[in-house]
Every structure is written in structure tokens, then in C-alpha cells.
Motif scaffolding. Structure first.
Motif, PDB file in Angstrom:
ATOM      1  N   ILE A  81       0.822  -1.213   0.000  1.00  0.00           N
ATOM      2  CA  ILE A  81       0.000   0.000   0.000  1.00  0.00           C
ATOM      3  C   ILE A  81       0.856   1.263   0.000  1.00  0.00           C
ATOM      4  O   ILE A  81       2.019   1.274   0.402  1.00  0.00           O
ATOM      5  CB  ILE A  81      -0.937   0.041   1.225  1.00  0.00           C
ATOM      6  CG1 ILE A  81      -0.122   0.084   2.519  1.00  0.00           C
ATOM      7  CG2 ILE A  81      -1.894  -1.130   1.215  1.00  0.00           C
ATOM      8  CD1 ILE A  81      -0.901   0.567   3.694  1.00  0.00           C
ATOM      9  N   GLY A  82       0.207   2.327  -0.468  1.00  0.00           N
ATOM     10  CA  GLY A  82       0.755   3.664  -0.328  1.00  0.00           C
ATOM     11  C   GLY A  82      -0.125   4.454   0.627  1.00  0.00           C
ATOM     12  O   GLY A  82      -1.340   4.210   0.724  1.00  0.00           O
ATOM     13  N   ILE A  83       0.464   5.374   1.362  1.00  0.00           N
ATOM     14  CA  ILE A  83      -0.276   6.186   2.346  1.00  0.00           C
ATOM     15  C   ILE A  83      -0.081   7.653   2.011  1.00  0.00           C
ATOM     16  O   ILE A  83       1.060   8.122   1.870  1.00  0.00           O
ATOM     17  CB  ILE A  83       0.226   5.915   3.779  1.00  0.00           C
ATOM     18  CG1 ILE A  83       0.175   4.418   4.104  1.00  0.00           C
ATOM     19  CG2 ILE A  83      -0.591   6.714   4.797  1.00  0.00           C
ATOM     20  CD1 ILE A  83       1.008   4.036   5.310  1.00  0.00           C
ATOM     21  N   ILE A  84      -1.188   8.370   1.867  1.00  0.00           N
ATOM     22  CA  ILE A  84      -1.135   9.816   1.643  1.00  0.00           C
ATOM     23  C   ILE A  84      -1.902  10.482   2.773  1.00  0.00           C
ATOM     24  O   ILE A  84      -3.118  10.320   2.890  1.00  0.00           O
ATOM     25  CB  ILE A  84      -1.742  10.201   0.285  1.00  0.00           C
ATOM     26  CG1 ILE A  84      -0.949   9.544  -0.855  1.00  0.00           C
ATOM     27  CG2 ILE A  84      -1.754  11.716   0.114  1.00  0.00           C
ATOM     28  CD1 ILE A  84      -1.526   9.801  -2.226  1.00  0.00           C
ATOM     29  N   ARG A  85      -1.180  11.209   3.616  1.00  0.00           N
ATOM     30  CA  ARG A  85      -1.814  11.923   4.734  1.00  0.00           C
ATOM     31  C   ARG A  85      -1.936  13.401   4.374  1.00  0.00           C
ATOM     32  O   ARG A  85      -0.943  14.087   4.115  1.00  0.00           O
ATOM     33  CB  ARG A  85      -1.013  11.770   6.015  1.00  0.00           C
ATOM     34  CG  ARG A  85      -1.708  12.414   7.225  1.00  0.00           C
ATOM     35  CD  ARG A  85      -0.785  12.592   8.403  1.00  0.00           C
ATOM     36  NE  ARG A  85      -0.415  11.321   9.016  1.00  0.00           N
ATOM     37  CZ  ARG A  85       0.479  11.223  10.002  1.00  0.00           C
ATOM     38  NH1 ARG A  85       1.099  12.314  10.454  1.00  0.00           N
ATOM     39  NH2 ARG A  85       0.774  10.046  10.513  1.00  0.00           N
ATOM     40  N   LEU A  86      -3.178  13.912   4.355  1.00  0.00           N
ATOM     41  CA  LEU A  86      -3.455  15.326   4.076  1.00  0.00           C
ATOM     42  C   LEU A  86      -3.370  16.082   5.389  1.00  0.00           C
ATOM     43  O   LEU A  86      -4.350  16.157   6.129  1.00  0.00           O
ATOM     44  CB  LEU A  86      -4.840  15.473   3.444  1.00  0.00           C
ATOM     45  CG  LEU A  86      -5.096  14.627   2.188  1.00  0.00           C
ATOM     46  CD1 LEU A  86      -6.557  14.686   1.803  1.00  0.00           C
ATOM     47  CD2 LEU A  86      -4.214  15.107   1.043  1.00  0.00           C
ATOM     48  N   ALA A  87      -2.207  16.657   5.689  1.00  0.00           N
ATOM     49  CA  ALA A  87      -2.025  17.199   7.046  1.00  0.00           C
ATOM     50  C   ALA A  87      -0.987  18.307   7.143  1.00  0.00           C
ATOM     51  O   ALA A  87      -0.945  19.004   8.150  1.00  0.00           O
ATOM     52  CB  ALA A  87      -1.623  16.072   7.991  1.00  0.00           C
TER      53      ALA A  87
END
Length: 516
Positions: A81-87
């Protein structure tokens, strides 16, 4: 028309067929196999032979399975998986997957990134989403990931940024995307963890559903198919493919729902006894009580819904140790009970041996009652009674006596009278409660979000949340006329200004499977 419920456990795969009046017309147990779909195939063959019901008369199939739970616990069949955190710039100090077991993290994560975005608790933006930044991250992930989790700060309040990011990911990568706002509640890291697990289970759920479809095809069943969720309701295959994490913990909830149906009680404790463990859950308004605590799954702290269930090491195969002091378990013979217990010709004393000792008539097929010392039987039963009473006390919220419903094939080891219990019920078909619970066929809608009370009253806000939950249930296939509110919970968030509250609502309704 009939409905077929299937519950795949660690030891047995249970099947039950219900008629239009939700009466059980047939039930079987079949060993669970390494190839789960093969085990389901054989179990379906057995139930069809048992009931002689034509396959065209089965209009709907419901499956509850431990497949996704096992994938996490055993670290197998997990997607990269890839993780994209909008933060950014709010939460750059703590990286995704912090504190995860190394063996699990290495199986799953290909790449992660923290990018601009996120909201305050009241929906105000922390920062705008930078579409070019997300596209660059996707290019770095291309060819390395099979699914992506998109996580935004306070996205349960406003999910628009997550949806915006998901559209970009789908354009750039063309892989399944999990939005955290659709998985967990407030609490960034726990919600992020749950979303990561959901994304990692993408290939697991695809293979499981393909295997189920093949098993149904092998048996010429062309019915509609639903998957059991861990709140005791159903989701269709499309939703299951998007939210596989919601199947985790559905086994105990199926037993709780089945116990409610069989006993006709809506508020009680359900004690489900298997070969190795006993699961104790709380029945509230006909559905399992949800846990209010963060849940550990495979060593990972999450905050998505899970049933409030206590498991103890007590079951039909639990070993009775005869040393200086008699002790019960927690070791168990498990599936080896058919070979190693005294009642099946072995040499190991277990709880089932005690339950059927010195009896000419007992309910355990294939077992031979043993002549045992009455003092040994009495002491063993006393220890078993103490274990279950202590566990029941842990699940009660006050000292009021409450009914207990005993289900599961191992429930014969428990006493029919217990302290702190108003009555003990053992309903008909108690040993198939899990499969019957799977087959009951209600669908739900849920809201779990933060609201501001600045511009409207709490009552008006709750009404808005209930209406949203009802619409979700209807979209999932619930009959509008059958909708009922299961629970409403309003939690003041004292650490946030301006009267912010977390509102949790769930409604459920019957699935009209005959006309759907």
C-alpha cells in the motif's frame, strides 16, 4: 424462498438455511479447510443434501468469515500500500505506521507521504490540497503499490479533501483507494491505522469473494450474495470490496444476533462457547453493543467500530489439569478433541469429558461418556462456574441480574444457574446460532462525526445525523418502512471550543430479499 447463512470459523464452517419466516429448516457443521472456498463448497454440498432444498429456491446467501482477521494475524495475502496523509503543516512530527510491529509493516507499506491539507474540528481548512504535489507522490508510488489509503486531519467533519485526493490517485495509479473518513472516527492516528489495514486487505477480500462465487457456482446457486459486518448487519459485495476491514470481528456478532433471534430477547448477555474459547457479548436492542475503547487488531491500535466482546480460554476442549491443585485451562485440545479426549478414546481430560461424565444419554455425537470420580466432576464444574461468572461480571455495567443466552456447540460445559444471572436460556438450534445470525439479513446505516452546535440545537443536530444514517441504510438495501434507530450517542468534546460534539448514530432495517 430461502436464505442461506454461512459462518466460517477457525475450526468449523457452519451453514444454516432459514425460510421466509426466519425459521431454521436445516443446519450443518463442516471442518474449515486451508482453502476456505473449498471448505465453503463442501459445507454447501452438505446443507443441500441435508435439507433437499432445490438451489433455485435459495434467493440470498450471507457469509460471515474470519478470512480478513486471519490475513492480518498471520501476515499473509496483504496488499502493498501507499499512504497519503493530508495534514501538512500540522502533523509532520509523527510518521504513518508509527509503533506498528515490524513484521506486519514490512509486509504492507511500500511508500508514504505527508502532503498539504486537512481541516480544523469545525471544518475550517488547515491548508489547501496541492494537486500537483499529490500527482508527484503518485508518480513515486507507481508500480510499487496495489492500494492507497488517503487520510485527512478531521476528515470525518469534512471529507471533501480526501475525495479530491482520491480522484487524483485513481487517475494516476488506477488502484483501489480507501478514504479514512469512511472507516474510522476522530482520532487521526487510530483512524489512519484502520484505513491502512483496510487498504492492505484489498487483495484478501477479492480472493475471498472470488472463492465464494466459485463455491456457489459449483453448487448451482445463483442467489444475491451479502457479506456480514462486525456490527451484526450486512453489506453487498461492492461495499465489501471497498470496506473489507468491516468484516473483522463478525463471527461473535453473528452469534449474538443469532442468539437474539433464537431466544426472542433483545437485551441480554450472550455466551458463545466454542472448542477453545468462550466469547461473551452484550445484546442491546437486538444488536451487539459496540466497544467504546480503541481496538487492537494484530497489535495495531484502531478506532473503527468493533463489538464489545470478552474472550476467555474456556471451551469444550479446555484441558483439566490434575496436579496438586485442580486447574482449568487455558490450554485446549482444539480440533484434537476428537482424538485425544477421554470421551473419544484419548488420554487427556477436558471440559467436555466432565460435562458428559457418568451419563447414559448426552448430546455429544460420537463421544462415549466416561465413569469419573464424583469429587473430580464437582471440583471441575466449580472451577468452570467461577471462570464464567467472573467473566460475566466483567461485562456487566451494574449489579442488576441479567439474562444469559448460551449458544455454541461447547455450551454444554457451562452450568444452567449462575450468580448475578436472572435466567440461563439454551434456545433451540443453539449450536448453529452463528450461521443463523449470518442469515438474518438486516442492513444498517451509520454516522460518526463531529458537529458544531453554534447555529442549531443538539436535538436538531441529532435529527440531521439520524436522517443521514437512514439514507445510508436505504442505499444499502434496507426497507424504508422497517428502519429503526439502534443507538444515538452524543459525546461533548470539552477540548474543543464552541460546543463541539461527536455524534454517533446507527439505524437498521430489514432486507427485502424476496423482491430485491
Amino acid at each position: 424462498m430461502y436464505r442461506l447463512g454461512i459462518d466460517v470459523g477457525g475450526t468449523n464452517t457452519d451453514c444454516a438455511i432459514l425460510d421466509e419466516e426466519l425459521r431454521c429448516v436445516g443446519k450443518i457443521k463442516s471442518p474449515t479447510m486451508d482453502d476456505v472456498s473449498e471448505g465453503i463448497d463442501i459445507a454447501i454440498q452438505k446443507i443441500l443434501q441435508e435439507t433437499k432444498i432445490p438451489t433455485e429456491k435459495i434467493s440470498v446467501v450471507m457469509l460471515g468469515t474470519t478470512h480478513c482477521t486471519n490475513a492480518i494475524v498471520q501476515r499473509k495475502e496483504l496488499s502493498k500500500i501507499g499512504i497519503i496523509r493530508l495534514a501538512k503543516p500540522a502533523t509532520t512530527a509523527v510518521a504513518p505506521m508509527i509503533g506498528w510491529p515490524e513484521d506486519l509493516a514490512s509486509k504492507m507499506m511500500a511508500q508514504s507521504a505527508i502532503v498539504s491539507g486537512g481541516y480544523e474540528y469545525n471544518g475550517n481548512k488547515i491548508a489547501e490540497v496541492d494537486e500537483e504535489e499529490i500527482r508527484q507522490v503518485c508518480q513515486q508510488m507507481k508500480g510499487k503499490v496495489e492500494a492507497v489509503a488517503v487520510v485527512g486531519v478531521f476528515s470525518p467533519v469534512n471529507s471533501e479533501q480526501e475525495k479530491q485526493a482520491a480522484r487524483i490517485v485513481e487517475q494516476e495509479l488506477g488502484v483501489p483507494v480507501t478514504l479514512s473518513s469512511e472507516i474510522g472516527s476522530v482520532g487521526l492516528l487510530e483512524r489512519e491505522n484502520a484505513s491502512i489495514l483496510n487498504a492492505a486487505l484489498t487483495q484478501t477480500i477479492i480472493k475471498m469473494i472470488q472463492g465464494l462465487k466459485q463455491a456457489l457456482s459449483n453448487n448451482q446457486i445463483t442467489a444475491d450474495v451479502f457479506i456480514c459486518q462486525n456490527d451484526g448487519t450486512l453489506m453487498d459485495l461492492e461495499k465489501a470490496l471497498s470496506y473489507p476491514v468491516l468484516t473483522i470481528g463478525c463471527g461473535p456478532t453473528n452469534s449474538i444476533r443469532g442468539a437474539a433471534h433464537l431466544s426472542r430477547l433483545e437485551d441480554a448477555l450472550v455466551v458463545d462457547v466454542g472448542g477453545t474459547t468462550t466469547d461473551i457479548g452484550v445484546l442491546k436492542k437486538g444488536f451487539p453493543r459496540e466497544s467504546s475503547l480503541a481496538t487492537l487488531i494484530g497489535g495495531i491500535r484502531t478506532n473503527f467500530r468493533m463489538p464489545d466482546v470478552l474472550s476467555i480460554g474456556l471451551g469444550g476442549g479446555t484441558i483439566i489439569h490434575l496436579a496438586e491443585e485442580l486447574t482449568v485451562g487455558p490450554e485446549s485440545l482444539g480440533y484434537r478433541i476428537l482424538e485425544e479426549s477421554l470421551s473419544f478414546g484419548g488420554t487427556t481430560l477436558c471440559a467436555t469429558d466432565i460435562a458428559i461424565a457418568n451419563q447414559t444419554d448426552h448430546p455429544v455425537t460420537g463421544a462415549i461418556s466416561q465413569e469419573l470420580d464424583t469429587a473430580l466432576i464437582s471440583e471441575s464444574k466449580k472451577k468452570i462456574k467461577e471462570l464464567i461468572e467472573d467473566a460475566i461480571d466483567q461485562m456487566k455495567t451494574d449489579s442488576t441480574e441479567i439474562p444469559v443466552i448460551l449458544v455454541g456447540g461447547g455450551s454444554i460445559i457451562l452450568p444452567k444457574e449462575m450468580n448475578g444471572v436472572s435466567q440461563v436460556l439454551v434456545p433451540e438450534n443453539y449450536d448453529a446460532a452463528n450461521a443463523i445470525g449470518a442469515a438474518l439479513g438486516e442492513v444498517s446505516g451509520e454516522v460518526n462525526s463531529v458537529y458544531s452546535l453554534e447555529k442549531q440545537t443538539q436535538e436538531e443536530t441529532v435529527a440531521i445525523a439520524i436522517a443521514a444514517a437512514e439514507q445510508e441504510a436505504i442505499r444499502s438495501g434496507a426497507s424504508k418502512d422497517s428502519l429503526k434507530t439502534i443507538f444515538v450517542e452524543v459525546i461533548p468534546l470539552a477540548y474543543l471550543p464552541k460546543q463541539a460534539v461527536n455524534i454517533k448514530v446507527k439505524v437498521a432495517g430489514k432486507l427485502d430479499f424476496v423482491t430485491s
